[in-house]
Design an enzyme around this catalytic site. Structure first.
Site, mmCIF file in Angstrom:
data_model
loop_
_atom_site.group_PDB
_atom_site.id
_atom_site.type_symbol
_atom_site.label_atom_id
_atom_site.label_comp_id
_atom_site.label_asym_id
_atom_site.label_seq_id
_atom_site.Cartn_x
_atom_site.Cartn_y
_atom_site.Cartn_z
ATOM 1 N N HIS A 74 37.864 39.283 37.676
ATOM 2 C CA HIS A 74 38.454 40.138 38.708
ATOM 3 C C HIS A 74 37.998 41.586 38.517
ATOM 4 O O HIS A 74 37.664 42.290 39.477
ATOM 5 C CB HIS A 74 39.983 40.029 38.636
ATOM 6 C CG HIS A 74 40.688 40.890 39.618
ATOM 7 N ND1 HIS A 74 41.912 41.478 39.351
ATOM 8 C CD2 HIS A 74 40.365 41.294 40.866
ATOM 9 C CE1 HIS A 74 42.296 42.174 40.388
ATOM 10 N NE2 HIS A 74 41.380 42.087 41.320
ATOM 11 N N GLU A 110 34.444 42.098 39.700
ATOM 12 C CA GLU A 110 34.412 42.188 41.173
ATOM 13 C C GLU A 110 34.655 43.630 41.619
ATOM 14 O O GLU A 110 34.025 44.122 42.554
ATOM 15 C CB GLU A 110 35.444 41.229 41.763
ATOM 16 C CG GLU A 110 35.679 41.357 43.254
ATOM 17 C CD GLU A 110 37.153 41.544 43.592
ATOM 18 O OE1 GLU A 110 37.521 42.595 44.159
ATOM 19 O OE2 GLU A 110 37.942 40.629 43.281
ATOM 20 N N HIS A 111 35.579 44.330 40.944
ATOM 21 C CA HIS A 111 35.821 45.746 41.245
ATOM 22 C C HIS A 111 34.613 46.600 40.864
ATOM 23 O O HIS A 111 34.194 47.484 41.608
ATOM 24 C CB HIS A 111 37.032 46.256 40.452
ATOM 25 C CG HIS A 111 38.346 45.960 41.085
ATOM 26 N ND1 HIS A 111 39.217 46.943 41.498
ATOM 27 C CD2 HIS A 111 38.963 44.788 41.386
ATOM 28 C CE1 HIS A 111 40.304 46.399 42.006
ATOM 29 N NE2 HIS A 111 40.177 45.083 41.944
ATOM 30 N N GLU A 113 46.844 47.276 40.949
ATOM 31 C CA GLU A 113 46.887 46.059 41.773
ATOM 32 C C GLU A 113 47.815 45.031 41.132
ATOM 33 O O GLU A 113 48.620 44.386 41.817
ATOM 34 C CB GLU A 113 45.471 45.502 41.921
ATOM 35 C CG GLU A 113 45.355 44.383 42.920
ATOM 36 C CD GLU A 113 43.936 43.868 43.089
ATOM 37 O OE1 GLU A 113 43.763 42.884 43.840
ATOM 38 O OE2 GLU A 113 42.999 44.415 42.476
#
Length: 943
Positions: free
Chosen positions: A30, A33-34, A111
């Site tokens: 994750h 991906e950022h 997030e």
């Protein structure tokens, strides 16, 4: 509009996700991906790609699932090739510099913190934790500052190096599928893709494969009862089974067939019986097809039921009804008649489906390319190809009581659950299923005669003829009824050419806004009306005739959409239930309890509370959710409701819009909808003395800074929200267009300054505000109390606005014109489906402005707007005539053990400002503050 412009879009799917996270760096997939967004060797600017898209009317997004990661963007066609080149660098040579790594961890952490208060995330985390040790399902997929920064430092793990290593291992060309859509020639697109993407490295290593890790939940911990304390005050029951992976059976779709029956709401269904007993309000059955629910190691099948208070106290009997229904399905076996009925409905919907937004379409296709053979890329996820009773029976036989997991959420578990899930802090307990039920379900228990298969569906369309028009075409809706009791607008669809109709109505009633009590009774009325309709209208729903009833600020909204052949049956059914409305004390009590929970859920969310406070200040005579909550806690009765409903139906103004496949307006009224008959005769209503308003009157804020700082009503939620709002006032269409242009200029610098550089939070955005016709703009930051005070965040918002002011003053003519062109192109962009056109026209009807060619007028404004005009517009409302309102919803996050997870939501708690905001005038009594202010007249933006 007669435009032929559309967005170009691309999406890329990589067959790697959170299952591949290393054990010592949870959340790395994750995080990567950022990180790839943060500049590349060829285009090193950190937010360069976002800035490029914003300049050219585009957008982007990405998501990480268990076994796949998807990236997507759209942009104006003219800039598509350059955007592709910039975007491809994510996968060719991302920078991922150490400084950016440290800062972007904070965005991932924000997030995660924003995800914490959501019960759906908490359930997934708890459920995943039941998997066998070593199975990837038990991993912490989100990642946060603890797993990606603090612990790695303590263990001398170099997150930066590991990110690059993960990228080299998994972001390999042979793991990727790409879909692009643009109005270029196929030869051009293929040439661009080859030229640009050939540079993506291919390491040749075998892709991650977890298919050998079957039966992750074959453990003693699974087949038990888990009691959970939810964040929201709801009772919810979820019964789940972990089945062998079903992806290979996509041509049969066995779980879809089973879920269609489990989730049925018509006569003979589980929900029908539970509703009659007043035990349940809603039910979902099936598999969501997300990576969590369906991957190469297992497929989940769940039955999730929203229970009433009575249903919660009888939850074992509710479970028994579910098991009885499953046993009935197993005993009768798969039914070809039902399979073919579902097949027919979905084939019609597929054949006549409206075009998706390009960005969503390519994202869907590139994922399908990972899942299906080439011939089924476009349809593999949508169609049921072949009836195979053996394939359906195999998972159906496995849905037994002995293999079920039971998860029960209820606020009544508060204080009784002493276990805590590690990552989200969910309080829960675990117990064996009582022996009496184990014995009952292990035996040959009798079937319930009230549970049976659904009958044939009379709402399935069979006439898909496109009607030929017998009247002149019009670009915009025309008014075909206009009198003291209502108006009807109509437009024949000649563009999309599908056999469907959209119909929207608002039933305006002056009594709704008389008091908070009336608003509560109105909410109850609409909820119970939908409940009364649910069983008889469900067949229409599954036949792709969609309907929705919801309470607006000033009236009841009815929305319908579907094949025109049978839509009139549905409208008549809805109005019949409206005309003959009644309820029972049991149903009334069930929805009283449900509405208490609904209002509570709104009040404990910082963003919802912030909105409620802001609108309560700005819109005169708007009642707050807290006032409604206080009313619902009083002693309301069925008599109160029926008195209100009779008054509501007595005086109405009904306005509607119908667009779609009709021959003409004459045939529409005369032969199909019988508008006068359906509403006027069936409801027997009179016109109100004056047409009810559709807007609120708005206060004129003083030319000073006012601050309303309130405490968040959920002490277990670390999230705070700050909105800084500047009121512009009564303006015309030109200023509204200027405001849109200003906010468009603001978006990327706002993200770069407040999120990327200052790392204040994951959600950071400017907004163009049209509050009942009064303009303004705002900047919102959702942050965490564990990191920043709201006063500090407001200071940073003002620092951003200072910085933005400097950017605007120094803005080049070229940069200004680029943004103007981007906004023009967005407004010229063709609608991809009829629904988009209907939404735009319905907004004009809903607000009674009727400027159906608003986009054309705004484009004309943009063609002659100047940079100096835009800069002056911003400076005036920021300085010379600044009417500033700050709304802070402050978390007082309490990590200590509490006697209760639930706080009091019946009073707003106003908080003092710190010395940072000492000059702001505090609002501590909203009504006292607004009572002294001038009210703008009702205002509509017409010219």
């Amino acid at each position: 509009m007669s435009s032929i412009i559309s967005q170009s879009a691309a999406a890329l799917c990589i067959s790697v996700g959170s299952f591949s996270d290393p054990a010592d760096l949870p959340g790395l997939a994750h995080f990567l991906e950022h990180m790839v967004f943060m500049g590349s060797e060829k285009y090193p600017a950190e937010n360069g790609f976002d800035a490029f898209l914003k300049r050219h009317g585009g957008s982007d997004n990405a998501s990480t699932d268990c076994e796949r990661t998807i990236f997507k963007f759209d942009v104006q066609r003219k800039y598509f090739r350059e955007a592709l080149d910039r975007w491809a660098q994510f996968f060719i040579g991302p920078l991922m510099i150490p400084d950016a790594v440290d800062r972007e961890v904070e965005a991932v952490d924000s997030e995660y913190q924003m995800a914490q208060p959501l019960d759906s995330n908490r359930k997934e985390m708890l459920f995943g934790g039941l998997a066998k040790a070593g199975h990837p399902m038990s991993k912490f997929f989100w990642g946060n500052a603890q797993t990606l920064k603090n612990e790695p430092r303590e263990k001398n793990i170099n997150t930066y190096e590991r990110l690059r290593e993960f990228w080299r291992r998994y972001y390999s060309a042979h793991y990727m599928t790409l879909a692009v859509q643009s109005k270029e020639t196929l030869d051009n697109l293929e040439e661009w893709v080859r030229e640009i993407f050939i540079k993506i490295p291919n390491n040749g290593q075998p892709r991650a494969d977890f298919s050998d890790l079957q039966d992750p939940f074959d453990t003693p911990d699974f087949n038990k009862l888990y009691r959970v304390v939810p964040v929201r005050k709801i009772h919810a029951l979820t019964i789940s089974w972990a089945l062998p992976p079903q992806g290979k059976h996509y041509r049969v779709k066995p779980l879809h067939y089973i879920s269609w029956l489990i989730g049925h709401e018509g006569a003979g269904s589980i929900l029908s019986l539970l509703r009659k007993k007043c035990w349940a309000l809603a039910l979902f059955g099936g598999n969501s097809e997300s990576g969590f629910d369906q991957n190469t190691t297992y497929s989940i099948f769940s039955v999730s039921i929203t229970l009433s208070d009575e249903g919660f106290h009888n939850f074992f009997q509710v479970i028994h009804i579910v098991f009885q229904y499953l046993k009935m399905l197993q005993s009768v076996g798969p039914q070809q008649r039902l399979y073919e009925e579902i097949q027919k409905i979905e084939a019609s919907e597929f054949h006549y489906q409206e075009q998706m937004e390009p960005i969503e379409f390519v994202a869907n296709i590139c994922e399908n390319m990972q899942l299906f053979p080439k011939e089924d890329f476009l349809r593999g996820d949508q169609l049921m190809f072949e009836y195979n009773p053996e394939v359906i029976s195999a998972p159906l036989r496995l849905l037994t009581p002995a293999t079920a997991n039971i998860l029960l959420l209820s606020p009544e578990h508060d204080g009784l659950c002493h276990l805590k899930e590690k990552w989200f802090g969910t309080q829960y307990s675990v117990e064996d299923i009582p022996q009496e039920y184990c014995d009952l379900w292990a035996g040959d228990f009798p079937l319930n005669p009230d549970l049976h298969l659904p009958a044939e569906n009379r709402f399935i369309a069979t006439d898909f003829t496109l009607k030929t028009s017998d009247c002149p075409d019009t670009d915009f809706p025309v008014k075909i009824i206009d009198n003291e009791r209502g108006r009807l607008w109509f437009r024949k669809d000649n563009k999309f050419k599908i056999p469907k109709v959209y119909a929207r109505f608002q039933l305006l009633a002056p009594i709704i806004q008389e008091s908070p009590k009336n608003l509560v009774l109105f909410d109850l009325f609409v909820n119970i009306l939908a409940h009364n309709l649910a069983e008889t209208a469900y067949d229409a729903d599954v036949a792709q005739l969609e309907y929705m009833l919801f309470p607006g600020d000033h009236g009841l909204f009815i929305r319908l959409k579907g094949f025109n052949h049978k839509l009139s049956l549905l409208l008549n059914l809805i109005v019949d239930h409206l005309a003959n409305f009644s309820t029972t004390p049991n149903v009334f009590s069930m929805f009283i309890e449900q509405l208490k929970k609904t209002y509570y859920i709104i009040l404990i969310k910082p963003d919802q509370l912030g909105r409620d406070v802001r609108l309560q200040i700005l819109e005169h005579h708007r009642w707050s959710v807290m006032q409604k909550y206080k009313v619902i806690m009083t002693d309301l009765g069925v008599t109160d409701l029926m008195d209100f409903v009779n008054r509501f139906k007595a005086e109405l103004f009904v306005e509607g819009l119908i667009q779609g496949n009709f021959t003409s307006a004459v045939s529409l009224i005369g032969n199909l909808f019988h508008f006068r008959h359906v509403f006027t005769l069936k409801l027997q209503y009179k016109a109100p003395p004056a047409e009810p308003p559709v807007l609120f009157r708005v206060v004129e804020l003083p030319q000073t800074h006012h601050l309303c700082k309130v405490q968040s009503l959920n002490k277990a939620d670390a999230n705070s929200e700050v909105t800084v709002y500047y009121q512009t006032g009564l303006k015309n269409l030109r200023e509204h267009t200027l405001m849109e242009l200003l906010v468009m200029h603001m978006e990327e610098p706002c993200f770069d300054f407040l999120r990327t550089k200052e790392t204040l939070g994951y959600q950071v955005y400017p907004s163009c505000r049209n509050t009942s016709g009064v303009l303004g703009f705002s900047v919102t930051v959702e942050t965490q109390a564990t990191k920043f005070s709201t006063d500090f965040v407001e200071g940073k918002i003002e620092a951003f606005l200072d910085n933005f002011e400097e950017k605007m003053v120094n803005l080049s003519d070229e940069a200004f014109q680029t943004q103007v062109t981007a906004l023009i192109k967005l407004k010229e962009c063709e609608d991809t489906q009829l629904g988009e056109e209907v939404d735009r026209n319905w907004f004009e009807v809903l607000t009674q402005q009727y400027v159906f060619d608003r986009l054309n007028k705004e484009i004309e404004v943009l063609k002659n707007v100047t940079k100096d005009e835009l800069v002056s517009f911003f400076m005036e409302h920021r300085h010379a005539s600044s009417r500033k309102l700050s709304i802070h919803v402050c978390s007082l996050f309490d990590t200590e053990e509490k006697t209760s997870s639930y706080g009091d939501v019946s009073e707003l708690i106003f908080l003092p400002a710190s010395p940072i905001l000492a000059k702001a005038s505090r609002i501590t009594d909203i009504r006292a503050f607004t009572s002294s202010l001038n009210l703008h007249p009702y205002h509509k933006i017409l010219q």
